[in-house]
Design an enzyme around this catalytic site. Structure first.
Site, short mmCIF file in Angstrom:
data_model
loop_
_atom_site.label_atom_id
_atom_site.label_comp_id
_atom_site.label_asym_id
_atom_site.label_seq_id
_atom_site.Cartn_x
_atom_site.Cartn_y
_atom_site.Cartn_z
CG ASP A 52 -23.79 -30.45 7.83
OD1 ASP A 52 -22.75 -30.51 7.46
OD2 ASP A 52 -24.56 -30.77 7.36
CE1 TYR A 110 -23.63 -37.51 11.25
CE2 TYR A 110 -23.20 -39.48 9.91
CZ TYR A 110 -22.61 -38.40 10.39
OH TYR A 110 -21.58 -37.86 10.01
#
Length: 244
Positions: A52, A110
């Site tokens: 993002d 992540y």
């Protein structure tokens, strides 16, 4: 020939990884622009994950099919000469024609970092979510345990029009309490749109005591975005690694 690019970037000032028609300010767009200049022809690359806007990466992977007389070291040097200083190609390797950075990825890792101390760390502020509060770490760990495994994670996806399967496997969620920082590291076979940030927001709520860890089961079974917690800010998230 097919080339693998290993990439790291500070996503602070970009509109995410994926190229967009409305802006050239994306990671993918910047890399394609330089490669197109190098070859004097349009080039498209495929990335392992679409991070993002504002999300960072230490281990993003992309691949690109192109014909060039330059060797891997020369391609890497050319890219880094013309890319912005907050994007780095740290390795270029020639791979098999069938290699695809996204379709063949087995695991992605992540990490989300949260500032918990009373004072901001001016050197890490772009890479931490500045909540500056204390959490019940045991509650976060208990909630994380219930989210680990193979589940339908539709409640943790921001894409309301998602037509493909929302079933994913999270192999582990590691929660570390460090001096002035909380780190949550997710390893899974893939992640939905905003999934890691929504998972993090939900775990933060468990750590604040506004949700009970056992509520995670109900959130999963609801398959409703409204059942889960808030979407944590992008700046605390980094793609660490893609495994093949």
């Amino acid at each position: 020939m097919n080339y693998r690019l290993d990439i790291q970037y500070d996503g602070t000032r970009y509109e995410g990884w994926q190229r967009q028609k409305t802006t050239g300010n994306t990671i993918q767009g910047k890399i394609e622009e330089v490669l197109s200049r190098m070859l004097d022809a349009p080039v498209q690359i495929d990335g392992a994950g679409r991070t993002d806007a504002g999300v960072h990466a230490k281990g993003q992977v992309a691949n690109v099919h192109m014909d060039t007389e330059k060797n891997c070291e020369e391609i890497c040097a050319y890219l880094n000469r013309y890319l912005p200083e907050d994007i780095e190609i740290y390795k270029v390797t020639q791979v098999q024609e069938r290699f695809h950075s996204r379709l063949l990825a087995k695991k992605k890792v992540y990490q989300y970092r949260i500032a918990t101390g009373h004072h901001k760390n001016v050197f890490e502020r772009k890479y931490q979510c500045p909540l500056h509060e204390e959490f019940d770490v045991d509650a976060i760990k208990a909630a994380a345990e219930l989210l680990t495994g193979t589940h339908d994670f539709k409640s943790f996806c921001s894409n309301k029009k998602m037509k493909k399967s929302t079933v994913r496997t999270i192999y582990s969620i590691r929660v570390e309490s460090l001096p002035n920082e909380l780190r949550i590291t997710y390893t899974g076979d893939g992640f939905l749109y905003n999934m890691v940030r929504i998972l993090t927001g939900t775990l933060i709520e468990a750590g604040r005591g506004t949700r009970k860890p056992e509520e995670m089961k109900g959130i999963l079974s609801a398959c409703d975005r409204g059942a889960a917690g808030f979407t944590a800010p992008a700046q605390g998230l980094t793609l660490l690694e893609v495994e093949y």
